[in-house]
Write a protein that holds these residues in place. Structure first.
Motif, PDB file in Angstrom:
ATOM      1  N   ARG A  47     -41.792  11.661  -0.030  1.00  0.00           N
ATOM      2  CA  ARG A  47     -40.888  12.559  -0.628  1.00  0.00           C
ATOM      3  C   ARG A  47     -39.772  12.856   0.164  1.00  0.00           C
ATOM      4  N   GLN A  48     -39.994  12.865   1.479  1.00  0.00           N
ATOM      5  CA  GLN A  48     -38.799  13.110   2.586  1.00  0.00           C
ATOM      6  C   GLN A  48     -37.834  11.879   2.512  1.00  0.00           C
ATOM      7  N   ASP A  67     -49.550  11.412   6.981  1.00  0.00           N
ATOM      8  CA  ASP A  67     -49.112  12.154   5.925  1.00  0.00           C
ATOM      9  C   ASP A  67     -48.376  11.521   5.053  1.00  0.00           C
ATOM     10  N   HIS A 120     -33.996  13.473   6.973  1.00  0.00           N
ATOM     11  CA  HIS A 120     -35.205  13.328   6.141  1.00  0.00           C
ATOM     12  C   HIS A 120     -35.988  11.946   6.305  1.00  0.00           C
ATOM     13  N   LEU A 169     -43.846  11.785  10.000  1.00  0.00           N
ATOM     14  CA  LEU A 169     -44.916  12.072   8.857  1.00  0.00           C
ATOM     15  C   LEU A 169     -45.947  10.877   8.695  1.00  0.00           C
ATOM     16  N   ALA A 211     -39.562  11.493   7.607  1.00  0.00           N
ATOM     17  CA  ALA A 211     -40.508  10.632   6.778  1.00  0.00           C
ATOM     18  C   ALA A 211     -41.436   9.768   7.823  1.00  0.00           C
ATOM     19  N   GLU A 262     -48.189  11.123   1.335  1.00  0.00           N
ATOM     20  CA  GLU A 262     -47.230  11.554   0.274  1.00  0.00           C
ATOM     21  C   GLU A 262     -45.885  12.404   0.760  1.00  0.00           C
ATOM     22  N   PRO A 263     -46.086  13.256   1.682  1.00  0.00           N
ATOM     23  CA  PRO A 263     -45.021  14.000   2.157  1.00  0.00           C
ATOM     24  C   PRO A 263     -43.751  13.279   2.545  1.00  0.00           C
ATOM     25  N   GLU A 306     -38.870  19.754  10.767  1.00  0.00           N
ATOM     26  CA  GLU A 306     -39.515  20.791   9.792  1.00  0.00           C
ATOM     27  C   GLU A 306     -38.604  21.805   9.419  1.00  0.00           C
ATOM     28  N   LYS A 364     -35.737  21.721   5.707  1.00  0.00           N
ATOM     29  CA  LYS A 364     -35.357  22.893   4.783  1.00  0.00           C
ATOM     30  C   LYS A 364     -34.216  23.363   4.331  1.00  0.00           C
TER      31      LYS A 364
END
Length: 129
Positions: free
Chosen positions: A115-116, A109, A97, A104, A101, A111-112, A84, A88
């Protein structure tokens, strides 16, 4: 490759001896941690990554290694905390990433996670899995 009386392969024994002589050598300590992980010694890898991070607390590759180790040790919540923070960072490595992903997605999770994953493979297509 046979093991010595410590139960570690000779490659690890040699690296441990080198780190004992040069404990502030972060690349050497990282190599030992990576080697521990490759051989399935997660607790030892975690210890080496943590020791190296005391010397270089902002080293992104050490943080990724620690997260991978947590994942290997079946500690996904620990890995998620490290990742996390790591993702960033502008210069976060692409595999961070992708691992984030996967973790997540495992928690639902989606959708996030997508994206990742996209962010990781955009940075480096070789990170795709």
């Amino acid at each position: 490759m046979s093991e010595d009386s410590s139960g570690f392969p000779p490659e690890i024994v040699s690296l441990r001896e080198a780190v004992a002589l040069s404990p502030e050598n972060v690349p050497l300590r990282q190599h030992l941690a990576d080697t521990y992980m490759r051989h399935g010694f997660g607790d030892e890898a975690e210890g080496e990554y943590r020791a190296a991070l005391k010397v270089e607390p902002e080293n992104l590759m050490l943080k990724l290694g620690l997260a991978r180790t947590f994942n290997q040790q079946k500690k996904p919540s620990h890995a998620l905390v490290v990742l996390e923070d790591l993702v960033k960072q502008e210069k976060a490595p692409a595999p961070a990433h992708v691992l984030y992903a996967r973790l997540l997605a495992a928690t639902g999770d989606i959708e996030p996670a997508v994206r990742q994953y996209q962010q990781g493979v955009t940075k480096d297509a070789a990170a795709a899995d």
